[in-house]
Enzyme design. Structure first.
Site, mmCIF file in Angstrom:
data_model
loop_
_atom_site.group_PDB
_atom_site.id
_atom_site.type_symbol
_atom_site.label_atom_id
_atom_site.label_comp_id
_atom_site.label_asym_id
_atom_site.label_seq_id
_atom_site.Cartn_x
_atom_site.Cartn_y
_atom_site.Cartn_z
ATOM 1 N N ASP A 56 1.918 2.434 3.766
ATOM 2 C CA ASP A 56 0.996 3.530 3.436
ATOM 3 C C ASP A 56 1.764 4.819 3.129
ATOM 4 O O ASP A 56 1.245 5.920 3.338
ATOM 5 C CB ASP A 56 -0.037 3.767 4.544
ATOM 6 C CG ASP A 56 -1.351 4.305 3.986
ATOM 7 O OD1 ASP A 56 -1.390 4.669 2.788
ATOM 8 O OD2 ASP A 56 -2.336 4.369 4.727
ATOM 9 N N PHE B 183 -5.758 16.348 3.774
ATOM 10 C CA PHE B 183 -5.604 15.306 4.790
ATOM 11 C C PHE B 183 -4.688 15.760 5.923
ATOM 12 O O PHE B 183 -4.793 15.277 7.049
ATOM 13 C CB PHE B 183 -5.036 14.015 4.168
ATOM 14 C CG PHE B 183 -6.082 13.169 3.528
ATOM 15 C CD1 PHE B 183 -6.980 12.451 4.298
ATOM 16 C CD2 PHE B 183 -6.196 13.103 2.150
ATOM 17 C CE1 PHE B 183 -7.958 11.672 3.717
ATOM 18 C CE2 PHE B 183 -7.173 12.326 1.555
ATOM 19 C CZ PHE B 183 -8.063 11.608 2.339
ATOM 20 N N GLU C 13 0.877 -1.175 0.000
ATOM 21 C CA GLU C 13 0.000 0.000 0.000
ATOM 22 C C GLU C 13 0.909 1.218 0.000
ATOM 23 O O GLU C 13 1.196 1.801 1.040
ATOM 24 C CB GLU C 13 -0.954 0.009 1.195
ATOM 25 C CG GLU C 13 -1.960 1.165 1.076
ATOM 26 C CD GLU C 13 -2.912 1.294 2.252
ATOM 27 O OE1 GLU C 13 -3.259 0.265 2.864
ATOM 28 O OE2 GLU C 13 -3.295 2.441 2.546
ATOM 29 N N HIS D 236 -8.945 -0.268 -0.979
ATOM 30 C CA HIS D 236 -8.324 0.818 -0.216
ATOM 31 C C HIS D 236 -9.411 1.757 0.316
ATOM 32 O O HIS D 236 -10.431 1.940 -0.335
ATOM 33 C CB HIS D 236 -7.345 1.561 -1.125
ATOM 34 C CG HIS D 236 -6.541 2.600 -0.420
ATOM 35 N ND1 HIS D 236 -6.988 3.900 -0.245
ATOM 36 C CD2 HIS D 236 -5.324 2.549 0.168
ATOM 37 C CE1 HIS D 236 -6.067 4.590 0.413
ATOM 38 N NE2 HIS D 236 -5.048 3.802 0.674
ATOM 39 N N HIS E 122 1.698 4.689 -2.211
ATOM 40 C CA HIS E 122 0.978 5.510 -3.179
ATOM 41 C C HIS E 122 1.867 6.510 -3.911
ATOM 42 O O HIS E 122 2.891 6.940 -3.398
ATOM 43 C CB HIS E 122 -0.140 6.271 -2.475
ATOM 44 C CG HIS E 122 -1.022 5.377 -1.673
ATOM 45 N ND1 HIS E 122 -1.777 4.382 -2.235
ATOM 46 C CD2 HIS E 122 -1.297 5.321 -0.335
ATOM 47 C CE1 HIS E 122 -2.470 3.758 -1.281
ATOM 48 N NE2 HIS E 122 -2.183 4.299 -0.125
#
Ligand SMILES: [Zn+2]
Ligand SMILES: [Zn+2]
Ligand SMILES: [Zn+2]
Ligand SMILES: [Zn+2]
Lengths: 329, 329, 329, 329
Positions: free
Chosen positions: C287, C23, C8, C164, C10
Site C-alpha cells: 500500500d 488522509f 497495491e 480498492h 500507488h
C-alpha cells in the site's frame, strides 16, 4: 470431502500377519487380523462410506525390516509386492502400491525397487524404519554410506519414500523399561522415526540427492514442533554445525519431506504443521487398519483449515506427488 | 515488556563448571564459563537491558544427577544451594533460588529440599533428568516407587519441580551413534525429558499426589504436538490403557504440568502450546547462559499473542506459581 | 526474502494528486506527495532495500471513481494509464501496470480496459470502490445489472480486478459523524469494500462469470473473520438465502477472491486468512506510499508462516495470477 | 462440557415479540415466537441437553432502543425487567437477568439501571445498539457527552454492559439498498456494533471510566481481525491520532472489552480472537433463540482450544465477570 487419497494404509500377507499381533489386546486380534488380510471387502466399504477414493497400500510393520537374513527379507518383500500387485490389478481405480524393500542389502533393495516400478507399476516405497541386518540385535539406519547408491536409484526412479515407524529394540532403548505402554504409536514410534529422519538430513544425503522425497506419517513424528529449536540451539554461538550436511536441517525438512495425517487427527497439530511446512507438503492418510477410516475422515472433513487446503491435503497433493492417474477435481 | 521473570536460568559453581564444557565449541568456552560463574555483573546487565526483572536461578546440568555416589551428590547439591542462597541474599529483588537435589537417594533429596525451603527460602526445585545411582552406567527415573515418599514431601511443601533435560548415556541410546550433533538441545534433551515426564504421568504418581506441579522447558519438550496421539493410538480399540494411572495422560499433562519458553523461541510452537495447554500454564524463560537473554526477550516481546497472555506468560504466571513477592503489575 | 512482488502500490499524476491530501496531517504532505509522484527514484530505492522485485502500479484513490462526469472520468483514466505505460516501459523488469477505469460508464470502462490490455500491456485492473455517476451524491456499485457486460469483458480478457477501498460519501454513512478518525484505513475503507464485495457475491455475478478474479487488499477487509457467520446466520432455519446467487457466499469468496497484505501487517490476521482461504490466494502488498515498504517487508519476511507459503504469498502467487514474465524462483 | 453459561440469550414479552418478526422467513415464525416467549420449557430442555447450566437472559432486539418516546421506552423496559425478574426468581439456579434500559434518556436509563440492580438483582445490562430518540429517523450513539453521567453510574454499580447489535436505519446505510440479505447477522449487525464500540473507544470514555466492562457478541463483531490496522494506519506518519482518547484504540479493546461466541461458531475465528485478546476475555454464548443451543454447544465442546481455555470461556470467565453465585468447578 469426496475423493480422498490415503498413503499410509496397510495390509498383511500370511507370512507377515503376526508382526501386527501384540500392538493391541488379544480381544482385538480377530478384528485386526481380518482388517489386515482383507483388501476388497471391509476396506473398500469403509473407503466408500467415508469418501476415500484411493489407498496406496503398504505392507504392515516391521516385517521385512525385522528379518536379519537379507535373502529371506528379499523373499518376503518380493512375495508381498507380488501379492500387492495382484490386488491392485483388480481395482487400479481404488488401490495403488508402495513397495516393501529388503533394506538389509542396499543392492537387493535397489533391484527390488526397480522391479516394483518397472514390472509392478508401483508408485513409491514404504519402509518400516531401521533394518536388523544379519543379527537380531542390530539397527541399521539408512543415512549410512552403504545406502547412498540405493538413494541414487530412488532419486533416479523418482519414487517417493515413506519412512514408516517401528519400535526400537528393547536393549537399545532402556528408557522405556517398565513402561511398555510408551512403545508403538504412543511415543516410541515418533522418536525412532524422527531421529532416523534427522540422521538423514544431517548426513548430507539431500545435498547429494536433492530430489529425494521422504514422507513421514503422524504429522511429522513431532519434528515440526521442534524444528526451529533443532537448528537454533545456542543461537549466540555462531559456530557452524558439526554435521556433514551443508545447510540448516530445517531446509532439508522443507525441501525434501512430506507429512501425512496418519494416526494424528488433531487440528491444533495440523495447524502447526501448516505453519511450519505449508499445506502443499501435507497429505491425508488414516493408518488403516490400526486407526479407523471414519475417525480419520470425519475429523479431516471438518478440521478447521481452508477448503482449498482441504482439497490439496485430501487429494491433489497425493496426485501430484505420486503422479496418480486421477482427475485433480 | 518490562518485568519479565525467567525460571530456567543457570549458574555454575567451580565444582560443576566443567559439566557445561563440550556443549559448545572450545572457542566459546571462555564466554560460556564466564556467563555461568557470573551472577551480578553481565547477567544483571542483560536482564536490565531486556526487561527481565527476576531470574529463578538453578545449577547447570547434569552436575548433581551425574554423581553416582549419593553422599557426594548431596555434598555438591548442598554446596551449590548454599552458594545460591548467598547470591540471592544480595539481590532478592532480582534473583530467587531453585534447589539442586541429590536424587540418587530419595531420602537425602527430601531432606535437602526441606533445608532449601526452610533455611534458604528457595521457591522450587530444578533437577536435571534421571540420576546415575551408585554406578556410572545407570539411569534412574523418578516415577519409580522409591521416589514416591520424596514426591509426598514435594507436594506437602508445595514446591514447583522443574524437570530439566540431560543427555542419555551413550550406551543407552545407540540411535545417536555417529550423530553426536543430535544430542543436547538439538534433539536428545527433548526425548529424554518427554519420556521421563510420560513415565511419571503413566505411573499413577499424579493420582497419588495430585497437587504436584512439574515444569518442562523448551515449550514442553515436544509433548504438546503429540499429546492427542499419545492418548488416542488405535482409537477404535476401546480397551483401557495398561498403565497404572487412572486417567488419560493428557489429563495429567493439563493438570500437573507447566511449560517454559526456554530455548524454543518459535511463535508457531508457542501458539500450538497455547492451543493445547492454555496460556495460564506457559511461562517465559531464556535458558541463560546457553541461550541469550536478548534472543529470548526480543522474540517474546513481539511474538504474535495477545497482550494479556504476554503479561501472564512473561510475569504473572510465575508470580502465582512460585508465590513470588512481586507486584502482579 | 528477495523477489517480492506488490500489487497495491500507488502513484499519482498531477491531476489526481490532491485526492490523496487530507488522509494525513498537513506536515506529511510534502513527503506523501513526493512519494506519489516519484516512480524511479525513492520508490525503486525502497524496493531495492527491502527485497521487492516488482510493483504492479495503480492510480491513487478515489480519483477516477470520484469524477461524476463519465467523459471526464474517462479522460483522466486514459491520461493516467498512458502515463503509467510510459513509466512501465522504462523499467518493465520492476514495474507493471494496473488499469484505472471510468466505471461511471460501463461501456467506456470496457473499452478503456481493452485498450489497456491490448495497447498498453497492462496486467490487470484496480478500481477505487463505487463510482459517483453524473451526480456528486451518488454511489453506484458494480454488482448492478448495467455492469454485467463489463464483467463479461473482464472475464474474457482474463484480467484480475483489484477492488480498492474508498471512503463513503458523508451523507451516506452518518454513523461516522463526529468521528472522522474512523474514516479511511482505520475502519470505513474496510466496511465499504467488504460490502461491495458481498454485493457482488450475492448478486449472482460469479455464477454468470465464474472465472472472474477479484482482489481485496488489507487481508480481505475483515471478511475472513466473519465469512462463516455471513453464511450461517440462524443456522436452524433451513430456508435458502433470498439473494440471487446460487451458492453460499463463502464459496464465491473461496473461488473468486484473492487477498493482499496491504496495510495489514499482522501475523494473527494473516494466519486466520490462511486458515480461511489458503495461502494460494494471499499475496504480498504494501500500500505504498500510504504504508512503508520496510514496515511491510520487515514484517512479512519474518512473519510466522512456513517458508513455502512465504514464497507463494511473496512472489509466485502474483506471477501465476498476473502471468508475469518472471522466474518462479 | 457441563456447566456452560451463556450471556446473549434472548426472550420477548408480548409487547416486544413483533420486533423479532422479519428476521426469518414467515414459515419459521411459529417456532421462533414460541422460543422467544418460552422460558422454562423448551429453553430449559435445550440447556439440559447440551450442558448449559445458566443463561443470563436479555430482551430481544431492537425493542426498547427503537421506541423514540423516552417515557414509552422506559415503560417497556420496566415491564420487561419486571417480567424477567419474576422468571429468574422461579429458577435462580438456571437464569439470571440483564437489564433493558431506556437509553433515549440517560437519566431514566441510569435510574432504571439502579432499580434493576438494587431491586431486581440483575447482573448486568444488555442494550441493542443506538437509540432512536424522539424522532423515528435518529440514531444516537452512547459515546456522546450526554451519556457520560450514565456511564459513571454503570461504572459505580460495576455492571457489565453488553452492546448488542441492531440494524441501521435504511436511510442511514444506503450501501445495503437492494441487498436486504446483508442486513442482520449476515453483515450489518457487525458494522453497526463495531463502529459503535470504536466510537466509545475513541471518545475518551474509557479514560474517564476505566473500569467499564463492555461485552460484544459474535466474537467481537469483526474487530479483532482488524484491530492492529485500526491503530496502525499510515504507520510512517508519526502524528498522534486526532481523536480525544489518550491511548491507542487497541488498548481500550484489550482493557475494557469482552467478547462472546454468540452466533459465530467458527474455530478459526475463535483462535484469532484468543491470539488478539486472550482467553480470559472470551465467553461462551449461543444467541438463542436465533441460533440453536446444540449448534453452539456441539461446536464449543469440541473446538480446537485447550481444555483450560474451554473451562474459562465456557464457564469461569462468566462467573468472575458477573460475580455469579456458582461454583467455579
Ligand atoms: Zn502405519
Ligand atoms: Zn537449561
Ligand atoms: Zn491502497
Ligand atoms: Zn443476539
Amino acid at each position: 470431502m469426496k475423493g480422498k487419497i490415503g498413503l499410509e494404509e496397510h495390509f498383511a500377507i500370511e507370512e507377515t500377519l503376526q508382526d501386527s499381533a501384540g500392538f493391541l489386546p488379544e480381544v482385538y486380534w480377530k478384528e485386526l487380523s481380518h482388517r489386515l488380510i482383507d483388501i476388497h471387502d471391509t476396506r473398500l466399504r469403509e473407503m466408500d462410506a467415508h469418501g476415500m477414493e484411493m489407498m496406496l497400500l503398504s505392507l504392515n510393520a516391521p516385517t521385512v525390516q525385522a528379518i536379519p537374513d537379507p535373502k529371506k527379507a528379499d523373499e518376503i518383500a518380493r512375495r508381498a509386492n507380488d501379492y500387492l500387485a495382484e490386488q491392485v490389478a483388480k481395482r487400479p481405480d481404488r488401490f495403488q502400491g508402495l513397495a516393501a524393500l529388503p533394506m538389509q542389502d542396499p543392492d537387493l533393495a535397489a533391484r527390488e525397487l526397480q522391479r516394483c516400478v518397472r514390472d509392478l507399476g508401483f508408485k513409491g516405497v514404504l519402509v518400516n524404519g531401521f533394518s536388523q541386518v544379519r543379527e537380531e540385535i542390530s539397527a541399521v539406519y539408512y543415512d549410512l554410506p552403504q545406502y547412498w547408491p540405493f538413494w541414487a536409484e530412488v532419486e533416479k526412479l523418482d519414487m517417493p519414500f515413506y519412512l514408516h515407524p517401528r519400535n526400537p529394540l528393547p536393549s537399545m532403548a532402556p528408557i522405556y523399561d517398565g513402561h511398555p505402554w510408551l512403545l508403538g504409536p504412543t511415543w516410541a514410534f515418533a522418536q525412532e522415526t524422527a531421529v532416523h529422519a534427522l540422521r538423514m538430513m544431517a548426513s548430507g544425503l539431500f545435498d547429494q540427492y536433492p530430489k529425494l522425497d521422504i514422507i513421514l506419517g503422524h504429522l511429522g513424528e513431532g519434528l515440526p514442533y521442534n524444528m526451529w529449536r533443532i537448528d537454533n540451539r545456542n543461537g549466540w554461538a555462531k559456530a557452524p554445525p558439526r554435521y556433514p550436511a551443508k545447510k540448516k536441517l530445517c531446509e532439508y525438512f522443507q525441501a525434501n519431506f512430506y507429512l501425512t495425517t496418519s494416526g494424528n487427527f488433531r487440528t491444533q497439530t495440523l495447524i502447526d504443521a501448516i505453519l511450519e511446512i505449508g499445506a502443499d507438503r501435507i497429505l491425508f492418510s488414516t493408518d488403516w487398519p490400526f486407526e479407523n477410516v471414519d475417525h480419520a475422515a470425519d475429523w479431516f472433513d471438518t478440521t478447521s483449515i481452508s477448503e482449498a487446503d482441504r482439497v490439496k491435503i485430501g487429494r491433489t497433493n497425493a496426485i501430484d506427488l505420486f503422479k496418480l492417474n486421477l482427475d485433480r477435481t
